[in-house]
Design a protein around this motif. Structure first.
Motif, PDB file in Angstrom:
ATOM      1  N   ALA A 161       0.869  -1.301   0.155  1.00 31.40           N
ATOM      2  CA  ALA A 161       0.046  -0.183   0.329  1.00 31.40           C
ATOM      3  C   ALA A 161       1.019   1.145  -0.222  1.00 31.40           C
ATOM      4  O   ALA A 161       0.430   2.370  -0.585  1.00 31.40           O
ATOM      5  CB  ALA A 161      -0.912  -0.053   1.365  1.00 31.40           C
ATOM      6  N   ARG A 162       2.097   0.912   0.488  1.00 29.28           N
ATOM      7  CA  ARG A 162       2.554   2.443   0.861  1.00 29.28           C
ATOM      8  C   ARG A 162       4.244   2.263  -0.967  1.00 29.28           C
ATOM      9  O   ARG A 162       4.628   3.264  -0.657  1.00 29.28           O
ATOM     10  CB  ARG A 162       3.693   1.971   2.280  1.00 29.28           C
ATOM     11  CG  ARG A 162       2.732   2.270   3.301  1.00 29.28           C
ATOM     12  CD  ARG A 162       3.262   2.625   4.509  1.00 29.28           C
ATOM     13  NE  ARG A 162       2.616   2.255   5.488  1.00 29.28           N
ATOM     14  CZ  ARG A 162       2.981   1.674   6.639  1.00 29.28           C
ATOM     15  NH1 ARG A 162       4.067   0.709   6.726  1.00 29.28           N
ATOM     16  NH2 ARG A 162       2.004   1.581   7.668  1.00 29.28           N
ATOM     17  N   ARG A 163       3.694   1.257  -0.594  1.00 31.63           N
ATOM     18  CA  ARG A 163       4.748   1.292  -2.438  1.00 31.63           C
ATOM     19  C   ARG A 163       6.203   1.166  -2.002  1.00 31.63           C
ATOM     20  O   ARG A 163       7.059   1.520  -3.021  1.00 31.63           O
ATOM     21  CB  ARG A 163       4.325   2.155  -3.279  1.00 31.63           C
ATOM     22  CG  ARG A 163       3.144   2.736  -4.134  1.00 31.63           C
ATOM     23  CD  ARG A 163       3.352   3.478  -4.906  1.00 31.63           C
ATOM     24  NE  ARG A 163       1.644   3.578  -5.453  1.00 31.63           N
ATOM     25  CZ  ARG A 163       0.922   4.218  -5.227  1.00 31.63           C
ATOM     26  NH1 ARG A 163       1.130   5.004  -4.010  1.00 31.63           N
ATOM     27  NH2 ARG A 163      -0.350   5.120  -5.936  1.00 31.63           N
ATOM     28  N   GLN A 164       6.309   0.544  -1.243  1.00 32.40           N
ATOM     29  CA  GLN A 164       7.649   0.454  -0.793  1.00 32.40           C
ATOM     30  C   GLN A 164       8.044  -0.777  -1.218  1.00 32.40           C
ATOM     31  O   GLN A 164       7.236  -2.340  -1.352  1.00 32.40           O
ATOM     32  CB  GLN A 164       7.834  -0.246   0.427  1.00 32.40           C
ATOM     33  CG  GLN A 164       7.960   1.160   1.902  1.00 32.40           C
ATOM     34  CD  GLN A 164       7.739   1.009   3.250  1.00 32.40           C
ATOM     35  OE1 GLN A 164       7.045   0.010   3.956  1.00 32.40           O
ATOM     36  NE2 GLN A 164       7.433   2.183   4.131  1.00 32.40           N
ATOM     37  N   PRO A 165       9.714  -1.179  -1.224  1.00 33.91           N
ATOM     38  CA  PRO A 165      10.008  -2.589  -1.332  1.00 33.91           C
ATOM     39  C   PRO A 165       9.453  -4.181  -0.859  1.00 33.91           C
ATOM     40  O   PRO A 165      10.158  -3.225   0.728  1.00 33.91           O
ATOM     41  CB  PRO A 165      11.373  -2.475  -2.069  1.00 33.91           C
ATOM     42  CG  PRO A 165      11.250  -1.761  -1.272  1.00 33.91           C
ATOM     43  CD  PRO A 165      10.760  -0.098  -1.277  1.00 33.91           C
ATOM     44  N   LEU A 166       9.227  -4.951  -1.418  1.00 39.35           N
ATOM     45  CA  LEU A 166       9.141  -6.511  -0.274  1.00 39.35           C
ATOM     46  C   LEU A 166      10.067  -6.975  -0.254  1.00 39.35           C
ATOM     47  O   LEU A 166      11.069  -6.691  -0.964  1.00 39.35           O
ATOM     48  CB  LEU A 166       7.263  -7.180  -1.306  1.00 39.35           C
ATOM     49  CG  LEU A 166       6.309  -6.250  -1.358  1.00 39.35           C
ATOM     50  CD1 LEU A 166       5.668  -7.323  -1.606  1.00 39.35           C
ATOM     51  CD2 LEU A 166       6.096  -5.870   0.023  1.00 39.35           C
ATOM     52  N   ASP A 167      10.333  -7.575   0.542  1.00 43.37           N
ATOM     53  CA  ASP A 167      11.542  -8.537   1.188  1.00 43.37           C
ATOM     54  C   ASP A 167      11.177  -9.093   0.280  1.00 43.37           C
ATOM     55  O   ASP A 167      11.614 -10.851   1.520  1.00 43.37           O
ATOM     56  CB  ASP A 167      11.843  -7.977   2.408  1.00 43.37           C
ATOM     57  CG  ASP A 167      13.331  -8.608   2.871  1.00 43.37           C
ATOM     58  OD1 ASP A 167      14.324  -8.887   1.929  1.00 43.37           O
ATOM     59  OD2 ASP A 167      13.218  -9.156   3.708  1.00 43.37           O
TER      60      ASP A 167
END
Length: 182
Positions: A161-167
């Protein structure tokens, strides 16, 4: 835009820009008839260049009349709108993804709050029991472990949702299924 030089095109019929199927259906003539009757004809349709490649066009044909109202010709404007349509589609897709991200974030946030309540409830119940039996203690641990796994999933949803890269990390499906059924 069409790939012709002025010498190649001036004085030729505009129907050369229509795809074969439209020529067979008589669409160039229908367009002129509509412009003659209504004063203007407009459509979005496929047109062809000199090399026969297609492009999406916005076409307007206006009837030209003399001072007595007699039809003396037509004025035709063709605009290549394929790039515009592609940009509109990309913008619409972005808007959908943005809405999905906002929805996902809201759901994940609310779900995370519920998980905290469940985990705190389990810990409180566990602390109030003097010496829970091994089986009861195992149930508490299973609930806490699954709440932690659900919280991890919720964090991934929030990252999306925050457009952060997933790990991303590799998983062992057998071990994961073993944890769920334990």
């Amino acid at each position: 835009m069409m790939g012709y030089t002025a010498d190649e095109i001036v004085g030729s019929n505009f129907s050369r820009f229509y795809p074969d199927e439209d020529l067979k259906a008589g669409k160039p003539q229908q367009a002129l008839e509509t412009a003659a009757k209504q004063g203007v004809f407009g459509e979005e349709a496929w047109r062809v260049r000199k090399d026969r490649s297609r492009f999406l066009a916005d076409v307007a044909i206006n009837a030209i009349r003399d001072s007595g109202g007699r039809l003396v010709g037509y004025m035709k404007i063709t605009r290549d709108i394929e790039d515009l349509r592609n940009k509109e589609q990309a913008l619409a897709q972005y808007a959908k993804m943005d809405a999905l991200g906002q929805l996902t974030g809201g759901i994940a946030h609310d779900f995370n709050n519920l998980l905290h309540v469940i985990k705190n409830g389990v810990e409180l119940a566990q602390s109030r029991l003097e010496k829970p039996s091994g089986e009861v203690r195992d149930y508490f641990e299973i609930v806490k472990r699954n709440v932690d796994r659900a919280a991890s999933l919720t964090q991934r949803l929030l990252a999306f949702a925050r457009r952060q890269p997933l790990d991303p990390r590799p998983i062992n499906p057998n071990a994961l299924i073993g944890e769920i059924t334990a």
